[in-house]
Design a protein around this motif. Structure first.
Motif, PDB file in Angstrom:
ATOM      1  N   ASP A  51      60.605  45.988  88.623  1.00  0.00           N
ATOM      2  CA  ASP A  51      60.045  46.165  89.956  1.00  0.00           C
ATOM      3  C   ASP A  51      61.002  45.285  90.646  1.00  0.00           C
ATOM      4  O   ASP A  51      61.847  44.566  90.372  1.00  0.00           O
ATOM      5  CB  ASP A  51      58.425  45.702  89.804  1.00  0.00           C
ATOM      6  CG  ASP A  51      58.405  44.183  89.610  1.00  0.00           C
ATOM      7  OD1 ASP A  51      59.445  43.431  89.539  1.00  0.00           O
ATOM      8  OD2 ASP A  51      57.155  43.948  89.596  1.00  0.00           O
ATOM      9  N   HIS A  52      60.699  45.223  91.939  1.00  0.00           N
ATOM     10  CA  HIS A  52      61.587  44.596  93.169  1.00  0.00           C
ATOM     11  C   HIS A  52      61.373  42.964  92.966  1.00  0.00           C
ATOM     12  O   HIS A  52      62.100  42.222  93.574  1.00  0.00           O
ATOM     13  CB  HIS A  52      61.083  45.159  94.626  1.00  0.00           C
ATOM     14  CG  HIS A  52      59.859  44.657  94.912  1.00  0.00           C
ATOM     15  ND1 HIS A  52      58.451  45.462  94.919  1.00  0.00           N
ATOM     16  CD2 HIS A  52      59.339  43.577  95.541  1.00  0.00           C
ATOM     17  CE1 HIS A  52      57.742  44.999  95.478  1.00  0.00           C
ATOM     18  NE2 HIS A  52      58.183  43.655  95.957  1.00  0.00           N
ATOM     19  N   THR A  53      60.541  42.522  92.206  1.00  0.00           N
ATOM     20  CA  THR A  53      60.325  41.247  91.898  1.00  0.00           C
ATOM     21  C   THR A  53      61.269  40.531  90.757  1.00  0.00           C
ATOM     22  O   THR A  53      61.381  39.359  90.462  1.00  0.00           O
ATOM     23  CB  THR A  53      58.924  40.559  91.772  1.00  0.00           C
ATOM     24  OG1 THR A  53      58.644  41.061  90.472  1.00  0.00           O
ATOM     25  CG2 THR A  53      58.058  41.052  92.868  1.00  0.00           C
ATOM     26  N   ARG A  55      60.597  41.913  87.509  1.00  0.00           N
ATOM     27  CA  ARG A  55      59.549  42.128  86.464  1.00  0.00           C
ATOM     28  C   ARG A  55      59.834  43.040  85.681  1.00  0.00           C
ATOM     29  O   ARG A  55      59.779  44.245  86.399  1.00  0.00           O
ATOM     30  CB  ARG A  55      58.146  41.563  86.745  1.00  0.00           C
ATOM     31  CG  ARG A  55      57.225  41.475  85.718  1.00  0.00           C
ATOM     32  CD  ARG A  55      55.766  41.265  86.274  1.00  0.00           C
ATOM     33  NE  ARG A  55      55.172  42.539  86.954  1.00  0.00           N
ATOM     34  CZ  ARG A  55      54.323  42.958  86.654  1.00  0.00           C
ATOM     35  NH1 ARG A  55      53.548  43.012  85.654  1.00  0.00           N
ATOM     36  NH2 ARG A  55      53.606  44.000  87.642  1.00  0.00           N
ATOM     37  N   PRO A 115      67.008  45.069  92.239  1.00  0.00           N
ATOM     38  CA  PRO A 115      65.472  44.307  92.537  1.00  0.00           C
ATOM     39  C   PRO A 115      65.851  43.692  93.884  1.00  0.00           C
ATOM     40  O   PRO A 115      64.785  44.035  94.858  1.00  0.00           O
ATOM     41  CB  PRO A 115      64.987  43.499  91.523  1.00  0.00           C
ATOM     42  CG  PRO A 115      65.919  44.167  90.143  1.00  0.00           C
ATOM     43  CD  PRO A 115      67.186  44.924  90.603  1.00  0.00           C
ATOM     44  N   ALA A 116      66.721  42.870  94.214  1.00  0.00           N
ATOM     45  CA  ALA A 116      66.884  42.038  95.199  1.00  0.00           C
ATOM     46  C   ALA A 116      66.888  43.010  96.526  1.00  0.00           C
ATOM     47  O   ALA A 116      66.473  42.827  97.528  1.00  0.00           O
ATOM     48  CB  ALA A 116      67.993  41.017  95.359  1.00  0.00           C
ATOM     49  N   ALA A 119      63.632  44.655  97.207  1.00  0.00           N
ATOM     50  CA  ALA A 119      62.768  43.489  97.884  1.00  0.00           C
ATOM     51  C   ALA A 119      62.706  43.484  99.307  1.00  0.00           C
ATOM     52  O   ALA A 119      62.020  43.363 100.256  1.00  0.00           O
ATOM     53  CB  ALA A 119      62.869  42.415  96.961  1.00  0.00           C
ATOM     54  N   THR A 123      59.568  46.138 101.220  1.00  0.00           N
ATOM     55  CA  THR A 123      58.376  44.982 101.987  1.00  0.00           C
ATOM     56  C   THR A 123      58.523  45.016 103.704  1.00  0.00           C
ATOM     57  O   THR A 123      57.612  44.586 104.319  1.00  0.00           O
ATOM     58  CB  THR A 123      58.774  43.597 101.465  1.00  0.00           C
ATOM     59  OG1 THR A 123      60.268  43.167 101.911  1.00  0.00           O
ATOM     60  CG2 THR A 123      58.571  43.392 100.208  1.00  0.00           C
ATOM     61  N   VAL A 130      55.654  49.095  95.894  1.00  0.00           N
ATOM     62  CA  VAL A 130      56.467  48.528  94.777  1.00  0.00           C
ATOM     63  C   VAL A 130      57.696  49.370  94.723  1.00  0.00           C
ATOM     64  O   VAL A 130      57.640  50.598  94.362  1.00  0.00           O
ATOM     65  CB  VAL A 130      55.689  48.405  93.458  1.00  0.00           C
ATOM     66  CG1 VAL A 130      56.489  48.131  92.346  1.00  0.00           C
ATOM     67  CG2 VAL A 130      54.268  47.838  93.789  1.00  0.00           C
TER      68      VAL A 130
END
Length: 212
Positions: A51-53, A55, A115-116, A119, A123, A130
Motif C-alpha cells: 500500500d501507499h504507506t 505496508r 508507494p511514495a 501516497a 491523499t 488506499v
C-alpha cells in the motif's frame, strides 16, 4: 491366398472393431466445456501488494469492508483523476456509511508508481483512498483476477501513457464481486448503488442460511 468368405469376415470384424472403438470413446470422452457467459465470469481474488504507506497487504486485509476497486496510474491525464475525484465525492455522500467501504486504487504502472508516489497522489483526493502497487508480476496477477486490460500506449523520450480498463468494481466484505460501476456514472448514483448493496447485505433474505 484368402478366400472371398475369409475377406468378407475380416472386413466385418474390422467394421465391428471400429464401431466398438467409437462407442467406447463416446462413453469415456470428456463432456464439452460449458459455454462462457457473462453470468459465469468471476472477478477478484487473492492478491499480495504494497500500500501507499509501504505496508505489505493482501486481499484479506480488506475483508469485512466493502471495497471499491479502480485501476489506473498517477500520470494519467484525465480518467484517473476524474474518477478519484468522483470517489472522493461518493465518500462524502455516503456519510457514516463511508466507514464501511475502502476505495482501492491499484496502479497499472508499477515502474513509476512507488508507494511514495502513490501516497502523494491518492491523499490529494481523500485520505481514505488506499493506493496499491507491487512488482510487475503482482500487478499482472491482480489484473488477471479482475479481468482488466492494460498496456503501454506509447514510449518515447517524453515518457509514456498507459491504456487500461477504467471500470470500478464493487466488492462485498467477503471478497465477492457485486457489480461493475462505469467511470462516467454520477457520484450520487454511485453512492446510491453502494448503499443499496449495503442494505441488501443486511436483509434477512440475503443472510438466510448463514446461521442455522
Amino acid at each position: 491366398m484368402f478366400g472371398k468368405g475369409a475377406l468378407v469376415a475380416a472386413g466385418l470384424l474390422a467394421l465391428a472393431a471400429g464401431a466398438g472403438v467409437w462407442w467406447w470413446n463416446s462413453r469415456t470422452a470428456a463432456p464439452p466445456p460449458a459455454p462462457v457467459t457473462a453470468a459465469s465470469l468471476t472477478f477478484g481474488g487473492p492478491f499480495t501488494l504494497v500500500d501507499h504507506t509501504g505496508r505489505n497487504v493482501t486481499d484479506r486485509d480488506y475483508r469485512g469492508s466493502f471495497t471499491l476497486v479502480f485501476f489506473g496510474f498517477t500520470m494519467c491525464p484525465d480518467v484517473c483523476p476524474t474518477t478519484l475525484q468522483n470517489i472522493a465525492m461518493v465518500m462524502q455522500l455516503l456519510g457514516d456509511d463511508g466507514a464501511k467501504i475502502r476505495p482501492l486504487f491499484v496502479t497499472v504502472d508499477p515502474e513509476r508508481d512507488t508507494p511514495a508516489t502513490l501516497a502523494g497522489y491518492v491523499t490529494i483526493f481523500d485520505p481514505r483512498i488506499v493506493g496499491l502497487t507491487g512488482t510487475p508480476e503482482q500487478i499482472a496477477q491482480i489484473a488477471r483476477a479482475y479481468r482488466i486490460h492494460y498496456r503501454k500506449a506509447s514510449d518515447s523520450s517524453a515518457g509514456y501513457l498507459m491504456e487500461h480498463t477504467a471500470v470500478m468494481f464493487l466488492m462485498a466484505p467477503d471478497g465477492k464481486h457485486l457489480t461493475h460501476i462505469p467511470p462516467d456514472m454520477p457520484p450520487r448514483r454511485i453512492a446510491e448503488t453502494i448503499r443499496q448493496h449495503m442494505t441488501d447485505s443486511r436483509s434477512p433474505s440475503t443472510n438466510s442460511g448463514k446461521s442455522q
